[in-house]
Design an enzyme around this catalytic site. Structure first.
Site, PDB file in Angstrom:
ATOM      1  CE1 TYR A  66       0.264  16.603  16.353  1.00 42.70           C
ATOM      2  CE2 TYR A  66       1.267  16.945  14.208  1.00 42.70           C
ATOM      3  CZ  TYR A  66       0.746  17.454  15.379  1.00 42.70           C
ATOM      4  OH  TYR A  66       0.700  18.803  15.561  1.00 42.70           O
ATOM      5  CG  ASP A 137       6.077  10.654  13.514  1.00 43.87           C
ATOM      6  OD1 ASP A 137       6.937  10.705  14.412  1.00 43.87           O
ATOM      7  OD2 ASP A 137       5.285  11.589  13.282  1.00 43.87           O
TER       8      ASP A 137
HETATM    9  C1  LIG Z   1       4.165  12.196  16.459  1.00 43.51           C
HETATM   10  C2  LIG Z   1       4.315  13.577  15.920  1.00 43.51           C
HETATM   11  N1  LIG Z   1       4.746  13.757  14.656  1.00 43.51           N
HETATM   12  C3  LIG Z   1       4.885  14.993  14.117  1.00 43.51           C
HETATM   13  C4  LIG Z   1       4.561  16.125  14.844  1.00 43.51           C
HETATM   14  C5  LIG Z   1       4.704  17.488  14.194  1.00 43.51           C
HETATM   15  O1  LIG Z   1       5.871  18.102  14.601  1.00 43.51           O
HETATM   16  P1  LIG Z   1       6.083  19.705  14.717  1.00 43.51           P
HETATM   17  O2  LIG Z   1       5.112  20.194  15.749  1.00 43.51           O
HETATM   18  O3  LIG Z   1       7.519  19.814  15.092  1.00 43.51           O
HETATM   19  O4  LIG Z   1       5.766  20.280  13.368  1.00 43.51           O
HETATM   20  C6  LIG Z   1       4.130  16.002  16.162  1.00 43.51           C
HETATM   21  C7  LIG Z   1       3.784  17.201  16.945  1.00 43.51           C
HETATM   22  O5  LIG Z   1       3.071  17.153  17.923  1.00 43.51           O
HETATM   23  C8  LIG Z   1       4.002  14.699  16.704  1.00 43.51           C
HETATM   24  O6  LIG Z   1       3.570  14.503  17.973  1.00 43.51           O
END
Ligand SMILES: Cc1ncc(COP(=O)(O)O)c(C=O)c1O
Length: 324
Positions: A66, A137
């Site tokens: 991400y 993740d």
């Molecule tokens: C795979 C992944 N990890 C982390 C995040 C970050 O999360 P947040 O937007 O809740 O800060 C996202 C957000 O799009 C994501 O798609």
């Protein structure tokens, strides 16, 4: 809703704990098989983990993780805090080789938005042999489809904002671990730095969690049918789908056509983010910092729980008018 509590009880102040967080943490911790900590957002949880890495230590991460996680690593590298090594997570031998002198191995599987899948058990074994922690993740798969702690990971991170909460109405993050020492360190960081969720967000996430299995089942069934139908269209260059979950990468011949499609739907909402009950779509390269290895024509579909025929009618009319 409380910022402070009667003195002398289990929790003295609202930054250290909240019964609604606890209810959420027990539920998500139970699903992932560990102890959970809720955070203000997914990226607040990510930053808390990166902050644990020692100065000058190596972090291995997917080149297509991400964007926000990659940007944090880039910022830390610029300040000479950590040394990131970005890898192709589908090349298990290369990832294993990169683990050698690493202190943290970051995995995201499937990756956002390339939809690549990592061999989590093999990479965990190599990372642990090198003395590195492994974080996964698990935002895309959710604990319904994948439980990384059972596959050998030390920590799981979630953007709760996505499937866990599930209704595109709250930002929140979470970490889960079985390691009590790590849990204590992470809780200490949350207490000290204050990246805590709001009570309302925790309540919404907990309510969303109650329907997670049902939402995933329906969204995944919709996604699988869309993948089948999209695969029959000659104007769709490639469909990226790892076989599970409800995110689909639809690659169109170029960015112009993809732009027309993302603006041409009525039921599908043109919006970033994913994992809500309503289907959304976006051409990822509209973000300037998305890597050049992501095709210009890739549209990320976040398939929701609507009627499959409504989804197909809307998407196929947008494709017909974009290519026609
Ligand atoms: C795979 C992944 N990890 C982390 C995040 C970050 O999360 P947040 O937007 O809740 O800060 C996202 C957000 O799009 C994501 O798609």
């Amino acid at each position: 809703m409380a910022s402070t509590y009667v003195a002398g009880g289990d929790v003295e102040y609202g930054r250290y704990g909240n019964p609604t967080w606890t209810a959420f943490e027990e539920a998500l911790g139970g699903l992932e098989g560990g102890r959970c900590l809720a955070f203000a957002s997914g990226l607040a949880a990510v930053a808390t983990i990166f902050d644990l890495v020692g100065n000058g230590q190596k972090v291995v991460a997917p080149r297509h993780a991400y964007l926000g996680s990659i940007m944090q690593l880039g910022d830390l590298e610029l300040r000479e805090r950590v040394k990131p090594t970005l890898v192709d997570i589908t090349d298990t031998a290369a990832v294993v080789a990169a683990c050698d002198d690493a202190s943290l191995v970051w995995l995201e599987s499937p990756t956002n938005p390339a939809m690549e899948v990592a061999d989590i058990p093999t990479i965990c074994e190599a990372a642990h042999a090198a003395g590195a922690y492994v974080v996964v993740d698990n935002t895309f798969a959710t604990p319904i489809l994948q439980q990384p702690l059972d596959l050998g990971a030390d920590l799981v991170v979630h953007s709760v904002t996505k499937y866990i909460s599930g209704h595109a109405d709250a930002l929140m993050g979470a970490l889960v671990t079985r390691d009590d020492e790590l849990y204590g360190v992470l809780k200490g960081r949350r207490d000290m730095y204050g990246a805590i969720p709001g009570t309302l967000e925790a309540w919404l996430a907990l309510r969303g969690l109650r329907t997670l299995p049902l939402r995933m089942e329906r969204a995944q069934a919709n996604a699988q049918e869309l993948v089948r139908r999209l695969g029959e269209r000659a104007d769709v260059s490639e469909v990226r789908y790892p076989g599970f979950g409800a995110i689909v990468g639809m690659v169109l011949p170029n960015g112009g056509i993809a732009d027309l499609v993302q603006h041409g739907t009525a039921l599908w909402v043109y919006a970033t983010s994913l994992g809500g009950v309503e289907s959304t779509l976006e051409r990822r390269r509209r973000w300037k910092s998305e890597p050049a290895t992501i095709p210009e024509g890739l549209i990320r579909l976040s398939v929701g729980i609507e009627d499959i025929e409504d989804l197909w009618d809307d998407l196929s009319q947008a494709l017909d008018s974009a290519v026609g």
